[in-house]
Scaffold this motif. Structure first.
Motif, short mmCIF file in Angstrom:
data_model
loop_
_atom_site.label_atom_id
_atom_site.label_comp_id
_atom_site.label_asym_id
_atom_site.label_seq_id
_atom_site.Cartn_x
_atom_site.Cartn_y
_atom_site.Cartn_z
N GLU A 26 0.84 -1.20 0.00
CA GLU A 26 0.00 0.00 0.00
C GLU A 26 0.87 1.25 0.00
OE1 GLU A 26 -3.28 0.51 -0.48
OE2 GLU A 26 -3.23 -1.63 -0.95
N CYS A 27 1.99 1.20 0.72
CA CYS A 27 2.92 2.33 0.73
C CYS A 27 3.46 2.58 -0.68
CB CYS A 27 4.04 2.09 1.72
SG CYS A 27 5.21 3.47 1.85
N ASP A 28 3.86 1.50 -1.38
CA ASP A 28 4.33 1.63 -2.76
C ASP A 28 3.27 2.31 -3.62
OD1 ASP A 28 6.71 0.24 -2.19
OD2 ASP A 28 5.88 -1.69 -2.84
N MET A 29 2.03 1.88 -3.45
CA MET A 29 0.93 2.44 -4.25
C MET A 29 0.72 3.91 -3.93
SD MET A 29 0.11 0.05 -6.28
CE MET A 29 -1.34 0.81 -7.00
N GLU A 30 0.83 4.26 -2.66
CA GLU A 30 0.67 5.67 -2.28
C GLU A 30 1.78 6.52 -2.88
OE1 GLU A 30 0.20 6.10 1.92
OE2 GLU A 30 -1.57 4.81 1.94
N VAL A 31 2.99 6.00 -2.90
CA VAL A 31 4.10 6.75 -3.50
C VAL A 31 3.85 6.90 -5.00
CG1 VAL A 31 6.57 6.70 -4.05
CG2 VAL A 31 5.80 6.16 -1.74
N MET A 32 3.42 5.82 -5.66
CA MET A 32 3.12 5.91 -7.09
C MET A 32 2.01 6.92 -7.36
SD MET A 32 3.52 1.99 -8.49
CE MET A 32 2.37 2.28 -9.79
N ASP A 33 0.98 6.93 -6.53
CA ASP A 33 -0.10 7.91 -6.69
C ASP A 33 0.42 9.33 -6.51
OD1 ASP A 33 -2.04 6.01 -7.24
OD2 ASP A 33 -2.76 5.92 -5.16
N ALA A 34 1.27 9.52 -5.51
CA ALA A 34 1.82 10.86 -5.25
C ALA A 34 2.68 11.31 -6.44
CB ALA A 34 2.65 10.86 -3.96
N VAL A 35 3.49 10.41 -6.97
CA VAL A 35 4.33 10.75 -8.13
C VAL A 35 3.44 11.08 -9.33
CG1 VAL A 35 5.99 9.82 -9.80
CG2 VAL A 35 6.34 9.45 -7.36
N TRP A 36 2.43 10.25 -9.56
CA TRP A 36 1.54 10.51 -10.69
C TRP A 36 0.82 11.85 -10.52
CZ3 TRP A 36 1.06 9.12 -15.47
CH2 TRP A 36 -0.08 9.50 -16.17
N ASN A 37 0.33 12.12 -9.32
CA ASN A 37 -0.38 13.38 -9.08
C ASN A 37 0.51 14.59 -9.31
OD1 ASN A 37 -2.78 12.09 -8.47
ND2 ASN A 37 -2.35 12.03 -6.28
N GLU A 38 1.79 14.44 -8.98
CA GLU A 38 2.71 15.57 -9.14
C GLU A 38 3.27 15.67 -10.56
OE1 GLU A 38 6.54 17.60 -6.91
OE2 GLU A 38 5.35 16.08 -5.90
N PHE A 39 3.51 14.54 -11.23
CA PHE A 39 4.22 14.57 -12.49
C PHE A 39 3.47 13.96 -13.67
CE2 PHE A 39 7.45 14.32 -9.12
CZ PHE A 39 8.10 15.52 -9.35
N ASN A 69 25.10 6.52 -8.84
CA ASN A 69 25.53 5.97 -7.56
C ASN A 69 24.28 5.70 -6.73
OD1 ASN A 69 26.16 5.99 -4.72
ND2 ASN A 69 28.20 6.72 -5.26
N HIS A 70 24.04 4.45 -6.36
CA HIS A 70 22.80 4.11 -5.65
C HIS A 70 22.71 4.80 -4.29
CE1 HIS A 70 25.48 1.17 -3.77
NE2 HIS A 70 24.59 1.08 -2.81
N LEU A 71 23.82 5.04 -3.63
CA LEU A 71 23.76 5.72 -2.33
C LEU A 71 23.35 7.17 -2.51
CD1 LEU A 71 26.95 4.27 -0.64
CD2 LEU A 71 24.57 3.63 -0.24
N ARG A 72 23.89 7.81 -3.53
CA ARG A 72 23.52 9.19 -3.81
C ARG A 72 22.06 9.25 -4.27
NH1 ARG A 72 26.46 13.38 -7.92
NH2 ARG A 72 25.21 15.17 -7.33
N GLY A 73 21.66 8.30 -5.07
CA GLY A 73 20.29 8.26 -5.56
C GLY A 73 19.29 8.07 -4.45
N ASN A 74 19.64 7.29 -3.44
CA ASN A 74 18.73 7.06 -2.32
C ASN A 74 18.53 8.30 -1.48
OD1 ASN A 74 18.26 4.43 -3.02
ND2 ASN A 74 19.81 3.60 -1.65
N SER A 75 19.46 9.23 -1.52
CA SER A 75 19.31 10.44 -0.72
C SER A 75 18.45 11.47 -1.43
CB SER A 75 20.69 11.05 -0.40
OG SER A 75 21.28 11.55 -1.58
N ALA A 76 18.26 11.33 -2.72
CA ALA A 76 17.43 12.26 -3.47
C ALA A 76 15.97 11.83 -3.38
CB ALA A 76 17.88 12.29 -4.93
N GLY A 77 15.07 12.70 -3.81
CA GLY A 77 13.66 12.35 -3.79
C GLY A 77 13.09 12.27 -2.39
N GLY A 78 13.76 12.89 -1.44
CA GLY A 78 13.36 12.78 -0.05
C GLY A 78 11.97 13.30 0.24
N GLY A 79 11.48 14.22 -0.58
CA GLY A 79 10.15 14.77 -0.34
C GLY A 79 9.09 13.70 -0.41
N LEU A 80 9.11 12.89 -1.46
CA LEU A 80 8.12 11.83 -1.60
C LEU A 80 8.35 10.74 -0.57
CD1 LEU A 80 7.81 11.51 -5.46
CD2 LEU A 80 6.16 12.48 -3.87
N GLN A 81 9.61 10.42 -0.30
CA GLN A 81 9.90 9.42 0.72
C GLN A 81 9.39 9.89 2.08
OE1 GLN A 81 14.10 8.85 0.41
NE2 GLN A 81 13.96 7.69 -1.48
#
Length: 98
Positions: A26-39, A69-81
């Motif tokens: 459900e969390c995955d789905m909520e993130v997908m919905d939030a991304v879709w709503n924004e973008f 770099n996966h570590l750098r990538g994981n730090s980005a997008g923090g707003g949705l996370q």
């Protein structure tokens, strides 16, 4: 959406239901919905431009490509996370109060 060779890229199945996505939480789905709503209103080029301007993990490869770099990538997008974590905390709090 077109790939680099100019071919149309799309999902094979047209009408996807929640049941088709049963492996997503459900969390995955909520993130997908939030991304879709924004973008969701942006086309692939607008999304590209947005990521090149707003995503810390993107670096100009100078006409080529660079691995992300996966570590750098994981730090980005923090707003949705952060939004997803807040929703999970609220949901957990509601579950404890019932």
């Amino acid at each position: 959406m077109l790939d680099k060779a100019g071919r149309q890229v799309q999902l094979k199945k047209k009408n996807i239901t929640r049941r088709d996505l049963k492996e997503m939480s459900e969390c995955d789905m909520e993130v997908m919905d939030a991304v879709w709503n924004e973008f969701g209103h942006l086309d692939q080029w607008e999304i590209r431009d947005y990521t090149h301007t707003h995503c810390a993990e993107w670096e100009d490869p100078g006409g080529s490509s660079l691995p992300i770099n996966h570590l750098r990538g994981n730090s980005a997008g923090g707003g949705l996370q952060q939004k997803a974590r807040q929703r999970n905390r609220r949901r957990a709090a509601r579950g404890r109060s019932h």
